[in-house]
Design a protein around this motif. Sequence first.
Motif, PDB file in Angstrom:
ATOM      1  N   PHE A   1       3.948 -18.280   8.069  1.00 44.86           N
ATOM      2  CA  PHE A   1       4.400 -19.588   7.580  1.00 44.86           C
ATOM      3  C   PHE A   1       3.332 -20.663   7.798  1.00 44.86           C
ATOM      4  CE2 PHE A   1       8.692 -17.672   7.882  1.00 44.86           C
ATOM      5  CZ  PHE A   1       9.099 -17.931   6.586  1.00 44.86           C
ATOM      6  N   LEU A   2       2.554 -20.548   8.867  1.00 43.78           N
ATOM      7  CA  LEU A   2       1.470 -21.509   9.086  1.00 43.78           C
ATOM      8  C   LEU A   2       0.366 -21.353   8.036  1.00 43.78           C
ATOM      9  CD1 LEU A   2       1.127 -21.509  12.995  1.00 43.78           C
ATOM     10  CD2 LEU A   2       2.027 -23.336  11.531  1.00 43.78           C
ATOM     11  N   LEU A   3       0.233 -20.146   7.489  1.00 43.26           N
ATOM     12  CA  LEU A   3      -0.751 -19.912   6.432  1.00 43.26           C
ATOM     13  C   LEU A   3      -0.239 -20.371   5.063  1.00 43.26           C
ATOM     14  CD1 LEU A   3      -2.130 -16.393   7.447  1.00 43.26           C
ATOM     15  CD2 LEU A   3      -3.417 -18.535   7.386  1.00 43.26           C
ATOM     16  N   GLY A   4       1.076 -20.690   5.010  1.00 48.07           N
ATOM     17  CA  GLY A   4       1.595 -21.247   3.770  1.00 48.07           C
ATOM     18  C   GLY A   4       2.524 -20.362   2.980  1.00 48.07           C
ATOM     19  N   ILE A   5       3.021 -19.245   3.570  1.00 47.35           N
ATOM     20  CA  ILE A   5       3.976 -18.431   2.815  1.00 47.35           C
ATOM     21  C   ILE A   5       5.311 -19.164   2.730  1.00 47.35           C
ATOM     22  CG2 ILE A   5       2.828 -16.321   3.599  1.00 47.35           C
ATOM     23  CD1 ILE A   5       5.456 -15.781   5.241  1.00 47.35           C
ATOM     24  N   ASP A   6       6.170 -18.707   1.819  1.00 40.11           N
ATOM     25  CA  ASP A   6       7.440 -19.391   1.572  1.00 40.11           C
ATOM     26  C   ASP A   6       8.658 -18.608   2.052  1.00 40.11           C
ATOM     27  OD1 ASP A   6       6.534 -21.746  -0.303  1.00 40.11           O
ATOM     28  OD2 ASP A   6       5.494 -19.952  -0.998  1.00 40.11           O
ATOM     29  N   ASP A   7       8.511 -17.289   2.227  1.00 43.14           N
ATOM     30  CA  ASP A   7       9.646 -16.479   2.646  1.00 43.14           C
ATOM     31  C   ASP A   7       9.132 -15.215   3.328  1.00 43.14           C
ATOM     32  OD1 ASP A   7      12.236 -15.694   3.066  1.00 43.14           O
ATOM     33  OD2 ASP A   7      12.790 -15.558   0.942  1.00 43.14           O
ATOM     34  N   TYR A   8      10.028 -14.559   4.089  1.00 40.75           N
ATOM     35  CA  TYR A   8       9.635 -13.412   4.904  1.00 40.75           C
ATOM     36  C   TYR A   8      10.796 -12.438   4.950  1.00 40.75           C
ATOM     37  CZ  TYR A   8       7.163 -11.242   8.922  1.00 40.75           C
ATOM     38  OH  TYR A   8       6.474 -10.405   9.773  1.00 40.75           O
TER      39      TYR A   8
ATOM     40  N   ASP B   1       0.800  -1.221   0.000  1.00 41.37           N
ATOM     41  CA  ASP B   1       0.000   0.000   0.000  1.00 41.37           C
ATOM     42  C   ASP B   1       0.835   1.275   0.000  1.00 41.37           C
ATOM     43  OD1 ASP B   1       0.849  -0.515   2.608  1.00 41.37           O
ATOM     44  OD2 ASP B   1      -0.875   0.477   3.509  1.00 41.37           O
ATOM     45  N   ASP B   2       2.139   1.157   0.234  1.00 43.17           N
ATOM     46  CA  ASP B   2       3.042   2.293   0.081  1.00 43.17           C
ATOM     47  C   ASP B   2       3.384   2.412  -1.408  1.00 43.17           C
ATOM     48  OD1 ASP B   2       5.320   3.933  -0.187  1.00 43.17           O
ATOM     49  OD2 ASP B   2       6.023   3.428   1.817  1.00 43.17           O
TER      50      ASP B   2
ATOM     51  N   MET C   1       5.862 -14.472  -0.791  1.00 42.39           N
ATOM     52  CA  MET C   1       6.831 -13.853   0.099  1.00 42.39           C
ATOM     53  C   MET C   1       6.185 -12.663   0.799  1.00 42.39           C
ATOM     54  SD  MET C   1      10.319 -11.735  -0.767  1.00 42.39           S
ATOM     55  CE  MET C   1      11.126 -13.070  -1.629  1.00 42.39           C
ATOM     56  N   PHE C   2       6.333 -12.591   2.126  1.00 46.83           N
ATOM     57  CA  PHE C   2       5.916 -11.400   2.853  1.00 46.83           C
ATOM     58  C   PHE C   2       7.079 -10.415   2.897  1.00 46.83           C
ATOM     59  CE2 PHE C   2       2.259 -13.085   5.764  1.00 46.83           C
ATOM     60  CZ  PHE C   2       1.383 -13.003   4.688  1.00 46.83           C
ATOM     61  N   MET C   3       6.778  -9.150   2.615  1.00 45.89           N
ATOM     62  CA  MET C   3       7.737  -8.053   2.651  1.00 45.89           C
ATOM     63  C   MET C   3       7.131  -6.997   3.566  1.00 45.89           C
ATOM     64  SD  MET C   3       9.039  -5.824  -0.650  1.00 45.89           S
ATOM     65  CE  MET C   3       7.394  -5.107  -0.903  1.00 45.89           C
ATOM     66  N   THR C   4       7.572  -6.939   4.830  1.00 42.63           N
ATOM     67  CA  THR C   4       6.817  -6.209   5.830  1.00 42.63           C
ATOM     68  C   THR C   4       7.712  -5.568   6.884  1.00 42.63           C
ATOM     69  OG1 THR C   4       5.136  -6.481   7.576  1.00 42.63           O
ATOM     70  CG2 THR C   4       6.541  -8.373   7.105  1.00 42.63           C
ATOM     71  N   ALA C   5       7.163  -4.555   7.582  1.00 45.46           N
ATOM     72  CA  ALA C   5       7.862  -3.931   8.702  1.00 45.46           C
ATOM     73  C   ALA C   5       7.616  -4.679  10.001  1.00 45.46           C
ATOM     74  CB  ALA C   5       7.408  -2.473   8.841  1.00 45.46           C
TER      75      ALA C   5
ATOM     76  N   MET D   1       0.404  -5.483   6.640  1.00 43.38           N
ATOM     77  CA  MET D   1      -0.557  -4.485   7.104  1.00 43.38           C
ATOM     78  C   MET D   1      -1.007  -3.610   5.946  1.00 43.38           C
ATOM     79  SD  MET D   1      -0.533  -5.621  10.070  1.00 43.38           S
ATOM     80  CE  MET D   1      -1.708  -4.486  10.809  1.00 43.38           C
ATOM     81  N   MET D   2      -2.229  -3.874   5.470  1.00 40.57           N
ATOM     82  CA  MET D   2      -2.790  -3.131   4.343  1.00 40.57           C
ATOM     83  C   MET D   2      -4.279  -2.930   4.567  1.00 40.57           C
ATOM     84  SD  MET D   2      -1.028  -5.072   1.086  1.00 40.57           S
ATOM     85  CE  MET D   2      -1.645  -6.687   1.625  1.00 40.57           C
ATOM     86  N   PRO D   3      -4.874  -1.907   3.938  1.00 45.01           N
ATOM     87  CA  PRO D   3      -6.321  -1.713   4.050  1.00 45.01           C
ATOM     88  C   PRO D   3      -7.096  -2.748   3.242  1.00 45.01           C
ATOM     89  CG  PRO D   3      -5.385  -0.136   2.507  1.00 45.01           C
ATOM     90  CD  PRO D   3      -4.225  -0.860   3.136  1.00 45.01           C
TER      91      PRO D   3
END
Length: 225
Positions: free
Chosen positions: A92-99, A9-10, A77-81, A54-56
């Motif tokens: 990771f429990l929801l099934g993502i592969d990288d963070y 969202d940025d 992949m999650f890219m987050t603060a 964190m997004m609307p």
Amino acid sequence: MIKILVVEDDIKLNKLVRTVLLQNGYDADMALNGQSALDMFKEKHYDIIISDIMMPTMDGYALAENIRKINANIPIMFMTAVDDFDAKKKGFLLGIDDYMVKPIDTNELLLRIGALLRRSQIVSERKIVVGDTTLIYDSLTAITPDGEIELPQKEFYILYKLLSYAGTIFTRSQLMEEFWGADSDSVERTVDVHITRIRDKFKTNEDFEIVTIRGLGYKAVKKRK
């Protein structure tokens, strides 16, 4: 070409990541929230999803959960603060592969993308296997028991889309927008012409068929597993 969906969202960061991806040989689309991303994912083929948390409208967790209901294999992949163990564990429990934690090092991002794609064998394979028929994306070719069939680009992409989501109905307007573009002067009848040509080339194929859904569009049906 590998197609990546960047969900952030940025706007400045989204554009930066997309620019880096384009400069390094990837194709990339941008979405500003999870709901928009999910709608785009249902309409187009993507090879990897990079998403903020964190997004609307819909956050990254809900997006990952919904994507996993549709596709169990696409790298996410999650890219987050958000930098804490519980957030990573939930992802990771929801099934993502990288963070990855912001601020993002774009060089590291590219390395991680390459690793995810190698792990999922998308770079080396990029193919769909349906029974005894194999569609090879990078050569626009179908290998069948009757021999090898090389298709024109749009015919191949339509067939690849339908078989990627076998059983899912795609309207003529959806196919039109994805493969001809929203601003195309072509009419929806063009889709029918391409479907007819595809059917003619695979009329003896015993692995799948393309079914017309009256008043809506088309779907691919696997004849055998």
